[in-house]
Motif scaffolding. Structure first.
Motif, mmCIF file in Angstrom:
data_model
loop_
_atom_site.group_PDB
_atom_site.id
_atom_site.type_symbol
_atom_site.label_atom_id
_atom_site.label_comp_id
_atom_site.label_asym_id
_atom_site.label_seq_id
_atom_site.Cartn_x
_atom_site.Cartn_y
_atom_site.Cartn_z
ATOM 1 N N VAL A 168 0.846 -1.201 0.000
ATOM 2 C CA VAL A 168 0.000 0.000 0.000
ATOM 3 C C VAL A 168 0.884 1.255 0.000
ATOM 4 O O VAL A 168 0.671 2.184 -0.796
ATOM 5 N N ARG A 226 1.289 4.264 -2.810
ATOM 6 C CA ARG A 226 1.055 5.687 -2.472
ATOM 7 C C ARG A 226 2.299 6.515 -2.782
ATOM 8 O O ARG A 226 2.189 7.603 -3.361
ATOM 9 N N VAL A 266 -4.814 2.640 -4.476
ATOM 10 C CA VAL A 266 -4.756 1.294 -3.880
ATOM 11 C C VAL A 266 -6.144 0.641 -3.840
ATOM 12 O O VAL A 266 -6.354 -0.360 -3.170
ATOM 13 N N ARG A 267 -7.070 1.232 -4.591
ATOM 14 C CA ARG A 267 -8.466 0.771 -4.591
ATOM 15 C C ARG A 267 -8.593 -0.736 -4.843
ATOM 16 O O ARG A 267 -9.372 -1.423 -4.200
ATOM 17 N N GLU A 293 -7.418 -2.794 -1.675
ATOM 18 C CA GLU A 293 -8.070 -2.624 -0.371
ATOM 19 C C GLU A 293 -8.931 -3.808 0.056
ATOM 20 O O GLU A 293 -8.885 -4.225 1.216
ATOM 21 N N HIS A 297 -6.786 -6.647 1.330
ATOM 22 C CA HIS A 297 -6.114 -6.188 2.552
ATOM 23 C C HIS A 297 -7.082 -6.272 3.738
ATOM 24 O O HIS A 297 -6.731 -6.760 4.819
ATOM 25 N N ALA A 298 -8.322 -5.827 3.524
ATOM 26 C CA ALA A 298 -9.322 -5.827 4.609
ATOM 27 C C ALA A 298 -9.608 -7.261 5.071
ATOM 28 O O ALA A 298 -9.751 -7.516 6.276
ATOM 29 N N GLU A 330 -6.684 -8.453 7.235
ATOM 30 C CA GLU A 330 -6.735 -7.811 8.560
ATOM 31 C C GLU A 330 -7.785 -8.483 9.445
ATOM 32 O O GLU A 330 -7.543 -8.764 10.618
#
Ligand code: NAP
Length: 303
Positions: A260, A264, A270-271, A274, A277-278, A281
């Motif tokens: 990420v 950036r 980073v759409r 995401e 990644h979520a 997590e």
């Protein structure tokens, strides 16, 4: 005037006398389907809303039906490939009673719910119905690599299997008419996920003026290597044994912020990253850090 045939005649066609077939819808895909039937010697009747699209196929020997009713009446087997299921409803509605006794093979992209509803409507009108999903792009049609998925009753599929084989490698998934759409949506989901990753990768390297064509062979090599892990992951998913000696969710969670941050730093969005990644997590937060990535399927399953 086109000469009508019956389903019983269709069944008796031999390899030397390929069965006649109707194709409704001559967009990019429908035209490829009709061409493949013609190449394999099947007398082919075509219909398209914009009639001009029939001309190249007529030049190759197709019969052009003036109306949907004429197209449906012409042959026992009717293959339909339009943009959406709503279009299929709209078009077949104009055929009135002509559907009675025909076998409709609907290769239009849609959902399992739409396929099941279409099967009910078609059978209520006296037709036999198969739903289908085309796992190919038009230039692949007619080659073994074109996988065409079907769902519906075996006794509807079997008499037409040899004819449908002109389009690619056919596979009947089961009697539930929604199965082909379910598999198609699943396979397309896998494809879009892969394409999303590819576009993110290109977005990153293009910030340093690396041409896509130069970088892409590395992507292909990398994805091919990673693809080999899929059967092992599938086994973990089926057995619920997610322990890994390869790469834990905790390791991926620790490294993912670099991906990420690198995006950036390079000025790239980073759409696309995401959602995955979520999931990582959440899986770690719920105590699955020692498991392999395959555990994520359980998190993807939650609405
Ligand atoms: N192309 C692919 O790579 C591919 C791969 C797998 C599956 N598919 C699926 O195959 C289906 C057809 O795709 P395509 O690529 O052939 O699309 P396309 O080139 O846009 O053709 C769409 C077809 O649907 C017809 N149509 C649309 N709305 C209609 C309406 N209201 N009434 C009557 N006919 C209507 C069009 O008729 P007109 O010519 O008159 O506009 C044309 O024959 C889609 O469901 C698509 O998702 C396509």
């Amino acid at each position: 005037m086109l000469v009508p045939t019956t389903d019983t005649k269709e069944h008796s066609m031999s390899e030397n006398h390929p069965a006649p077939v109707t194709v409704i819808g001559l967009g990019l895909m429908g035209a490829a389907l009709a061409e493949a039937f013609l190449r394999n010697g099947h007398p082919t009747t075509v219909w398209n809303r914009s009639a001009a699209k029939a001309a190249p196929l007529v030049a190759k020997g197709a019969a052009n039906a003036a109306t949907v009713t004429e197209a449906v009446t012409a042959n026992a087997l009717v293959v339909v490939c339009l943009s959406l299921y709503d279009n299929v409803d709209e078009v077949l509605d104009t055929a009135g009673d002509a559907l009675d006794g025909r076998t409709i093979v609907n290769l239009t992209n849609g959902t399992p719910r739409q396929a099941r509803a279409m099967a009910e409507r078609a059978t209520a009108r006296g037709a036999r119905y198969l739903d289908g999903g085309i796992m190919a792009v038009p230039p692949m049609i007619g080659q073994p690599a074109a996988s065409i998925l079907y769902s519906g009753p075996e006794d509807v599929y079997e008499p037409h299997r040899a004819t449908l084989a002109a389009l690619g490698t056919p596979r009947l998934l089961g009697a539930d008419p929604g199965l082909a759409a379910l598999y198609e949506m699943a396979l397309l989901s896998a494809m879009y996920g892969m394409f999303g990753g590819f576009y993110q990768a290109l977005a990153l390297v293009r910030t340093e003026d690396v041409p896509a064509a130069e970088f892409t062979p590395m992507v292909v090599t990398w994805l091919t290597a990673m693809m080999h892990s899929l059967p092992r992951q599938a086994l973990a998913i089926d057995t619920g044994e997610y322990a890994t000696e390869v790469s834990s969710l905790a390791t991926n969670q620790a490294a993912f912020p670099n991906l990420v941050d690198a995006s950036r730093d390079q000025g790239v969005g980073v759409r696309l990253m995401e959602p995955i990644h979520a999931l990582i997590e959440r899986a770690v937060a719920e105590g699955h850090g020692e498991d392999g990535l395959a555990r994520l399927v359980e998190f993807a399953e939650r609405p």
